[in-house]
Design a protein around this motif. Structure first.
Motif, PDB file in Angstrom:
ATOM      1  N   ASP A   1     -13.074  -0.231   1.817  1.00 32.45           N
ATOM      2  CA  ASP A   1     -11.713  -0.374   2.331  1.00 32.45           C
ATOM      3  C   ASP A   1     -10.671  -0.403   1.226  1.00 32.45           C
ATOM      4  O   ASP A   1      -9.504  -0.726   1.473  1.00 32.45           O
ATOM      5  N   GLU A   2     -11.066  -0.075   0.006  1.00 32.31           N
ATOM      6  CA  GLU A   2     -10.137  -0.088  -1.116  1.00 32.31           C
ATOM      7  C   GLU A   2      -8.995   0.891  -0.868  1.00 32.31           C
ATOM      8  O   GLU A   2      -9.185   1.988  -0.342  1.00 32.31           O
ATOM      9  N   GLY A   3      -7.781   0.498  -1.254  1.00 36.97           N
ATOM     10  CA  GLY A   3      -6.621   1.352  -1.096  1.00 36.97           C
ATOM     11  C   GLY A   3      -5.900   1.542  -2.414  1.00 36.97           C
ATOM     12  O   GLY A   3      -6.358   1.107  -3.473  1.00 36.97           O
ATOM     13  N   LEU A   4      -4.763   2.188  -2.352  1.00 43.90           N
ATOM     14  CA  LEU A   4      -3.917   2.423  -3.523  1.00 43.90           C
ATOM     15  C   LEU A   4      -2.573   1.743  -3.281  1.00 43.90           C
ATOM     16  O   LEU A   4      -1.934   1.964  -2.251  1.00 43.90           O
ATOM     17  N   TYR A   5      -2.154   0.936  -4.249  1.00 42.36           N
ATOM     18  CA  TYR A   5      -1.001   0.061  -4.061  1.00 42.36           C
ATOM     19  C   TYR A   5       0.031   0.257  -5.163  1.00 42.36           C
ATOM     20  O   TYR A   5      -0.245   0.849  -6.208  1.00 42.36           O
TER      21      TYR A   5
ATOM     22  N   ASN B   1      -1.001  -0.633  -8.653  1.00 43.28           N
ATOM     23  CA  ASN B   1      -2.102   0.103  -9.290  1.00 43.28           C
ATOM     24  C   ASN B   1      -1.585   1.117 -10.301  1.00 43.28           C
ATOM     25  O   ASN B   1      -0.419   1.518 -10.273  1.00 43.28           O
TER      26      ASN B   1
ATOM     27  N   GLU C   1       0.849  -1.191   0.000  1.00 42.36           N
ATOM     28  CA  GLU C   1       0.000   0.000   0.000  1.00 42.36           C
ATOM     29  C   GLU C   1       0.885   1.241   0.000  1.00 42.36           C
ATOM     30  O   GLU C   1       1.696   1.438   0.904  1.00 42.36           O
TER      31      GLU C   1
ATOM     32  N   PHE D   1      -0.097   8.148  -4.698  1.00 47.17           N
ATOM     33  CA  PHE D   1       0.528   6.842  -4.546  1.00 47.17           C
ATOM     34  C   PHE D   1       1.644   6.639  -5.562  1.00 47.17           C
ATOM     35  O   PHE D   1       1.653   7.250  -6.633  1.00 47.17           O
TER      36      PHE D   1
ATOM     37  N   LEU E   1     -12.243   5.721  -4.419  1.00 39.02           N
ATOM     38  CA  LEU E   1     -12.060   4.451  -3.723  1.00 39.02           C
ATOM     39  C   LEU E   1     -13.348   4.044  -3.034  1.00 39.02           C
ATOM     40  O   LEU E   1     -14.063   4.887  -2.483  1.00 39.02           O
TER      41      LEU E   1
ATOM     42  N   ASP F   1      -4.715  11.842   0.605  1.00 38.39           N
ATOM     43  CA  ASP F   1      -5.684  10.748   0.562  1.00 38.39           C
ATOM     44  C   ASP F   1      -5.652  10.024  -0.783  1.00 38.39           C
ATOM     45  O   ASP F   1      -6.065   8.863  -0.876  1.00 38.39           O
ATOM     46  N   TYR F   2      -5.160  10.693  -1.815  1.00 42.78           N
ATOM     47  CA  TYR F   2      -5.198  10.125  -3.158  1.00 42.78           C
ATOM     48  C   TYR F   2      -3.881  10.373  -3.890  1.00 42.78           C
ATOM     49  O   TYR F   2      -3.849  10.904  -4.993  1.00 42.78           O
TER      50      TYR F   2
ATOM     51  N   GLN G   1      -0.565   4.374  -0.728  1.00 48.48           N
ATOM     52  CA  GLN G   1      -1.481   5.513  -0.610  1.00 48.48           C
ATOM     53  C   GLN G   1      -0.965   6.497   0.435  1.00 48.48           C
ATOM     54  O   GLN G   1      -0.611   6.128   1.546  1.00 48.48           O
TER      55      GLN G   1
END
Length: 430
Positions: free
Chosen positions: A129-133, A136, A49, A245, A126, A242-243, A51
């Motif tokens: 519970d979706e995140g940025l990895y 992605n 992750e 990554f 998102l 928050d957004y 994010q």
């Protein structure tokens, strides 16, 4: 295997010491041995992750050890505006993005890296519970807004300010003047302007870290307010953590890592990987460590007591620069099902060990060391499901933001290989 300690006993033993009463006569010896097999393996994480990363890693590198790695940074920006005066005119000076190097470099810092800045096509949204990895990515507009060439200068954190198209700045300035509603909220702003992606071209051979915060990786709108006099102003748009990554692409073809699949069940032992083990942030490599023949020490005496145990890990010579080696490594204890149980602590039982990195100016005696006395004591004489294992990694924050790395030597023919050094007492009845 555990090599015989007979050769070391003569140099490391005490003279015979008689213990007990006339009914039981015993002797004991202090013994030092550093030939216990260390089974170290390489594991690839499914994903990391990234994010909210506070370091934007941007660049491309290709070498024989790691293969080809490309790192792109995606960022949404926070809405900002000002209340326009009805009695003033406004004119655009320029719109730029300002970035400061974080001091993280991987690769040839004498080479240039060309980076293109693209507009992200759709707002990053998102669900749950979706995140940025790190695996992605986001769809981008076909044509970059601009591009720039950057030459790393380690030790000189000189700012980089890249000019964005005036058309973007003019649109924002005009829309602020007419009080367009997409400047009212972040949700409206991100739909109008989803953000930027910093995409490296494949002609460079260095990845550079840039700080992300209130003063770096920010968009600056320079404008003039004109009344009876003219005054200059700047409107700042910071990255919305928050957004944001890091996205990493890793081509492992023609390297020792080529056949490694993600997941701990697919780990590869060092003896199947050219006697090496790989650890790196952002690409997601970490290690498992076991001592398969530790119980062979039981045959060294009627009673064997572990006095101390130190694990030594040596980076492969000529595979690292000082700034790439992690200064902080963590050992975790797991059970046979790979469930994390605890850290490996220092002698006080409270302080988490960090690897005690010792460096040598010629890189010939650079190594990490961990006191694993309690771990060895707890596992000495255990078998099967009762035997614990160790996991080695860099801290989570560095794993998600840096390419800090180390390749460990574990060739049994090399002196500077992974070692477990043990001091123990052996007791023998006469």
């Amino acid at each position: 295997m555990l090599i015989s300690v007979a050769a070391t006993i003569g140099a490391c033993q005490d003279e015979d010491s008689e213990l007990g009463s006339s009914l039981v006569t015993t002797s004991f010896y202090n013994v030092y041995v550093d030939t216990c097999t260390v089974d170290i393996s390489t594991i690839l994480m499914d994903s990391i992750e990234t994010q909210g990363d506070t370091i934007a890693q941007i660049g491309h590198i290709k070498n024989s050890a790691w293969g080809e790695v490309s790192s792109t940074y995606y960022a949404e920006f926070s809405v900002n505006s000002f209340t326009p005066s009805t009695t003033s005119d406004y004119s655009l000076d320029s719109i730029t993005i300002k970035m400061y190097p974080s001091g993280h470099y991987w690769g040839d810092t004498l080479t240039q890296q060309r980076v293109s800045i693209y507009a992200i096509k759709n707002a990053i949204v998102l669900e749950g519970d979706e995140g940025l990895y790190n695996i992605n990515s986001r769809e981008l507009e076909e044509t970059p807004l601009t591009s720039f060439v950057y030459t790393p200068r380690p030790g000189r954190k000189r700012e980089v300010e890249i000019r964005l198209p005036d058309s973007l700045g003019q649109k924002w300035l005009t829309d602020i003047r007419v009080e367009d509603d997409y400047f009212d909220t972040q949700e409206k702003f991100k739909r109008e302007f989803p953000g930027l992606a910093f995409v490296p071209e494949d002609d460079g051979n260095c990845i550079t870290g840039f700080s992300v915060g209130d003063s770096s990786t920010i968009i600056k709108l320079y404008y003039k307010q004109i009344t009876s006099t003219t005054s200059s102003h700047t409107l700042y748009f910071t990255a919305n953590s928050d957004y944001t990554f890091n996205s990493v692409k890793h081509n492992r073809s023609n390297t020792a890592l080529e056949d490694l699949e993600s997941g701990i069940e697919f780990l590869i032992h060092s003896y199947d990987m050219d006697n090496r083990a790989y650890l790196q942030g952002l690409t997601g490599y970490y290690n498992q460590i076991e001592f398969p023949y530790i119980n062979n020490l039981e045959s060294e005496g009627d009673i064997v007591s572990i006095e101390s145990a130190t694990l030594y890990l040596y980076p492969v010579e000529k595979t690292f620069e000082d700034n790439q080696l992690p200064s902080d490594l963590r050992l975790y204890i797991t059970d046979q099902n790979n469930v994390l149980e605890d850290y490996v602590y220092g002698t006080d039982g409270v302080t988490v060990q960090t690897g005690n990195l010792t460096t040598d100016i010629n890189a010939r005696s650079t190594y990490y060391s961990f006191d694993v006395t309690e771990f060895i004591r707890n596992n000495f004489g255990t078998w099967g499901d009762n035997r614990q294992k160790l996991l080695l990694s860099i801290p989570d924050a560095e794993m998600a933001t840096t390419f800090n790395q180390v390749i460990f030597e574990n060739n049994p023919e090399e002196n500077k290989r992974c070692k477990l050094a043990i001091r123990f007492k052996r007791y023998n009845e006469k």
